[in-house]
Design a protein around this motif. Structure first.
Motif, PDB file in Angstrom:
ATOM      1  N   MET A   1     -14.323   1.106 -14.580  1.00  0.00           N
ATOM      2  CA  MET A   1     -13.783   1.238 -13.221  1.00  0.00           C
ATOM      3  C   MET A   1     -14.925   1.382 -12.220  1.00  0.00           C
ATOM      4  O   MET A   1     -15.889   2.098 -12.454  1.00  0.00           O
ATOM      5  N   SER A   2     -14.846   0.645 -11.118  1.00  0.00           N
ATOM      6  CA  SER A   2     -15.823   0.792 -10.045  1.00  0.00           C
ATOM      7  C   SER A   2     -15.104   0.644  -8.711  1.00  0.00           C
ATOM      8  O   SER A   2     -14.039   0.045  -8.623  1.00  0.00           O
ATOM      9  N   PHE A   3     -15.713   1.173  -7.672  1.00  0.00           N
ATOM     10  CA  PHE A   3     -15.062   1.293  -6.374  1.00  0.00           C
ATOM     11  C   PHE A   3     -16.001   0.737  -5.307  1.00  0.00           C
ATOM     12  O   PHE A   3     -17.166   1.130  -5.229  1.00  0.00           O
ATOM     13  N   ASN A   4     -15.487  -0.161  -4.456  1.00  0.00           N
ATOM     14  CA  ASN A   4     -16.345  -0.894  -3.541  1.00  0.00           C
ATOM     15  C   ASN A   4     -16.379  -0.359  -2.120  1.00  0.00           C
ATOM     16  O   ASN A   4     -17.250  -0.756  -1.344  1.00  0.00           O
ATOM     17  N   VAL A   5     -15.446   0.519  -1.736  1.00  0.00           N
ATOM     18  CA  VAL A   5     -15.452   1.052  -0.377  1.00  0.00           C
ATOM     19  C   VAL A   5     -16.659   1.982  -0.206  1.00  0.00           C
ATOM     20  O   VAL A   5     -16.875   2.873  -1.030  1.00  0.00           O
ATOM     21  N   PRO A   6     -17.454   1.799   0.847  1.00  0.00           N
ATOM     22  CA  PRO A   6     -18.604   2.694   1.064  1.00  0.00           C
ATOM     23  C   PRO A   6     -18.156   4.147   1.250  1.00  0.00           C
ATOM     24  O   PRO A   6     -17.126   4.421   1.868  1.00  0.00           O
ATOM     25  N   ILE A   7     -18.935   5.067   0.700  1.00  0.00           N
ATOM     26  CA  ILE A   7     -18.629   6.497   0.786  1.00  0.00           C
ATOM     27  C   ILE A   7     -19.846   7.248   1.325  1.00  0.00           C
ATOM     28  O   ILE A   7     -20.968   7.043   0.838  1.00  0.00           O
ATOM     29  N   LEU A   8     -19.603   8.090   2.310  1.00  0.00           N
ATOM     30  CA  LEU A   8     -20.636   8.981   2.824  1.00  0.00           C
ATOM     31  C   LEU A   8     -20.403  10.386   2.276  1.00  0.00           C
ATOM     32  O   LEU A   8     -19.326  10.952   2.445  1.00  0.00           O
ATOM     33  N   LEU A   9     -21.412  10.959   1.637  1.00  0.00           N
ATOM     34  CA  LEU A   9     -21.379  12.348   1.203  1.00  0.00           C
ATOM     35  C   LEU A   9     -22.260  13.155   2.146  1.00  0.00           C
ATOM     36  O   LEU A   9     -23.440  12.833   2.335  1.00  0.00           O
ATOM     37  N   ILE A  10     -21.684  14.199   2.751  1.00  0.00           N
ATOM     38  CA  ILE A  10     -22.434  15.069   3.652  1.00  0.00           C
ATOM     39  C   ILE A  10     -22.680  16.387   2.929  1.00  0.00           C
ATOM     40  O   ILE A  10     -21.763  17.169   2.696  1.00  0.00           O
ATOM     41  N   LEU A  11     -23.950  16.613   2.552  1.00  0.00           N
ATOM     42  CA  LEU A  11     -24.318  17.761   1.738  1.00  0.00           C
ATOM     43  C   LEU A  11     -25.226  18.698   2.536  1.00  0.00           C
ATOM     44  O   LEU A  11     -25.716  18.359   3.591  1.00  0.00           O
ATOM     45  N   TRP A  12     -25.440  19.898   1.958  1.00  0.00           N
ATOM     46  CA  TRP A  12     -26.427  20.793   2.564  1.00  0.00           C
ATOM     47  C   TRP A  12     -26.980  21.743   1.503  1.00  0.00           C
ATOM     48  O   TRP A  12     -27.867  21.381   0.751  1.00  0.00           O
ATOM     49  N   ARG A  13     -26.423  22.933   1.392  1.00  0.00           N
ATOM     50  CA  ARG A  13     -27.046  23.981   0.562  1.00  0.00           C
ATOM     51  C   ARG A  13     -26.102  24.492  -0.521  1.00  0.00           C
ATOM     52  O   ARG A  13     -26.189  25.646  -0.930  1.00  0.00           O
ATOM     53  N   ARG A  14     -25.210  23.628  -1.007  1.00  0.00           N
ATOM     54  CA  ARG A  14     -24.235  24.071  -2.004  1.00  0.00           C
ATOM     55  C   ARG A  14     -24.340  23.214  -3.260  1.00  0.00           C
ATOM     56  O   ARG A  14     -23.553  22.287  -3.456  1.00  0.00           O
ATOM     57  N   ASN A  92     -23.306   2.980  11.504  1.00  0.00           N
ATOM     58  CA  ASN A  92     -24.274   1.967  11.942  1.00  0.00           C
ATOM     59  C   ASN A  92     -24.549   0.954  10.834  1.00  0.00           C
ATOM     60  O   ASN A  92     -25.038  -0.146  11.099  1.00  0.00           O
ATOM     61  N   ASN A  93     -24.210   1.350   9.603  1.00  0.00           N
ATOM     62  CA  ASN A  93     -24.478   0.497   8.443  1.00  0.00           C
ATOM     63  C   ASN A  93     -23.227  -0.143   7.848  1.00  0.00           C
ATOM     64  O   ASN A  93     -23.340  -1.136   7.122  1.00  0.00           O
ATOM     65  N   VAL A  94     -22.054   0.440   8.093  1.00  0.00           N
ATOM     66  CA  VAL A  94     -20.813  -0.093   7.509  1.00  0.00           C
ATOM     67  C   VAL A  94     -19.729  -0.193   8.579  1.00  0.00           C
ATOM     68  O   VAL A  94     -19.773   0.514   9.587  1.00  0.00           O
ATOM     69  N   GLU A  95     -18.763  -1.061   8.343  1.00  0.00           N
ATOM     70  CA  GLU A  95     -17.645  -1.227   9.278  1.00  0.00           C
ATOM     71  C   GLU A  95     -16.539  -0.208   9.034  1.00  0.00           C
ATOM     72  O   GLU A  95     -15.792   0.143   9.954  1.00  0.00           O
ATOM     73  N   GLU A  96     -16.431   0.244   7.801  1.00  0.00           N
ATOM     74  CA  GLU A  96     -15.396   1.204   7.440  1.00  0.00           C
ATOM     75  C   GLU A  96     -15.827   1.955   6.194  1.00  0.00           C
ATOM     76  O   GLU A  96     -16.667   1.474   5.425  1.00  0.00           O
ATOM     77  N   GLY A  97     -15.241   3.146   6.008  1.00  0.00           N
ATOM     78  CA  GLY A  97     -15.618   3.891   4.816  1.00  0.00           C
ATOM     79  C   GLY A  97     -15.000   5.268   4.755  1.00  0.00           C
ATOM     80  O   GLY A  97     -14.235   5.678   5.643  1.00  0.00           O
ATOM     81  N   ILE A  98     -15.345   5.985   3.696  1.00  0.00           N
ATOM     82  CA  ILE A  98     -14.807   7.312   3.379  1.00  0.00           C
ATOM     83  C   ILE A  98     -15.891   8.359   3.621  1.00  0.00           C
ATOM     84  O   ILE A  98     -17.059   8.125   3.299  1.00  0.00           O
ATOM     85  N   ILE A  99     -15.490   9.506   4.174  1.00  0.00           N
ATOM     86  CA  ILE A  99     -16.425  10.595   4.438  1.00  0.00           C
ATOM     87  C   ILE A  99     -15.962  11.847   3.701  1.00  0.00           C
ATOM     88  O   ILE A  99     -14.816  12.281   3.861  1.00  0.00           O
ATOM     89  N   LEU A 100     -16.861  12.419   2.902  1.00  0.00           N
ATOM     90  CA  LEU A 100     -16.568  13.636   2.148  1.00  0.00           C
ATOM     91  C   LEU A 100     -17.696  14.640   2.333  1.00  0.00           C
ATOM     92  O   LEU A 100     -18.860  14.318   2.070  1.00  0.00           O
TER      93      LEU A 100
END
Length: 326
Positions: A1-14, A92-100
């Motif tokens: 299984m693979s997934f093609n929609v771009p995903i942004l992961l916003i991380l910090w100190r966890r 700025n890099n993708v037209e659409e995507g998921i943010i987590l």
């Protein structure tokens, strides 16, 4: 299984939360990952080590074939600019995507839910956002999802066309306030007063240090609606000492069993017959999360009693703390 929609992961100190998030991602194996991580605050060695460990986990835990793009900061920009700059970079890099964000752990069905609806509403300017979070635990309408004015951002997806409307400084607030159009968005005076006060506090005093007030404001002034699933697909684990804004209290998003396997009940997706915002659902969200319940209503009484109970507990803790141990 693979997934093609771009995903942004916003991380910090966890690092612990990041590992839990990647555990779910490993199931769907996204091919196109964007990973942003703010830097530690100056002079905070403990935070420096936590940020370092978080980035090490990213390096070690992503063991599937993927294109990984990173946006790592050496300095700390805070919630307002750290998160908004990361999302700017993403769109700025993708037209659409998921943010987590790192504390938003999705059910595996969340990804297909977003994929299907990103395509369906790609060119529908009425739709601003797709959320995985359902805070009311009720089924609304005849489909797998309904529409809201609140763009819940604990696990969400959107398009560049919508993020273009985002303004981190919320510079149009004075104009909007003067126009009194807030009366058209919020019919009850209590709600109007709440949001005027909240937006004033943010615009004039910079409080809280946040990026999401502006995202909600952008949707509000553009008439944008958000898709809300009829089954909650996000577990928020970000309540506690490591949180920026939610150091106390309980998450309104209940724990999701079998996030990596089993059905959430949201698939296959059934589309609602009408694209209309649910005033009923929004009223529940407004009372629970924002301006609060009506005076002496059942919810108001429950909250009042809970506050009294918490105060009594805190007083008792202080008393027992002062009693010398035998």
């Amino acid at each position: 299984m693979s997934f093609n929609v771009p995903i942004l992961l916003i991380l910090w100190r966890r690092p612990g939360a990041t590992k839990k998030l990647l555990k779910v991602l490993r199931i769907v194996k996204p091919r196109n990952l964007y990973i942003a991580c703010d830097g530690p605050r100056d002079g905070n060695n403990m935070e420096f080590n936590k940020v370092r460990k978080t980035r090490e986990i990213v390096k070690n835990e992503i063991d599937w074939e993927a294109k990984i793009n990173t946006f790592y900061s050496k300095i700390n920009f805070g919630c307002k600019y750290g998160v908004s700059n990361s999302i700017n970079w993403f769109f700025n890099n993708v037209e659409e995507g998921i943010i987590l964000e790192d504390d938003c752990i999705p059910h595996v069905d969340f990804f297909e839910f977003c994929e299907v609806l990103l395509e369906k509403y790609r060119n529908d300017k009425r739709i601003f956002c797709i959320s995985g979070a359902n805070q009311i635990n009720k089924n609304i309408g005849d489909g797998s999802y309904f529409f809201s004015r609140y763009n819940h951002c604990w696990g969400w997806a959107s398009w560049r066309r919508c993020w273009k409307q985002y303004d981190v400084e919320m510079s149009r607030w004075p104009e909007y306030k003067k126009s009194e159009l807030i009366k058209s968005n919020f019919f009850l005076k209590k709600e109007q007063k709440y949001w005027i006060k909240a937006f004033d506090k943010f615009y004039f005093h910079g409080f809280p240090d946040s990026w999401d007030y502006q995202w909600f404001f952008a949707a509000l002034i553009n008439g944008g609606m958000t898709v809300i699933p009829n089954k909650n697909l996000i577990e928020n684990i970000g309540f506690g000492e490591d949180a920026t804004h939610t150091k106390s209290g309980e998450s309104p998003l209940k724990k999701i069993p079998n996030k990596e396997s089993g059905s959430s009940g949201i698939l296959p997706i059934s589309h609602p017959s009408f694209i209309i915002r649910s005033e009923f659902a929004d009223r529940i969200v407004e009372r629970k999360s924002f301006s609060g319940p009506s005076f002496l209503s059942i919810l108001w009484i429950k909250r009042f009693l809970k506050k009294v109970n918490n105060k009594i507990i805190n007083v008792m803790k202080k008393i027992f703390h002062k009693i010398p141990k035998l």
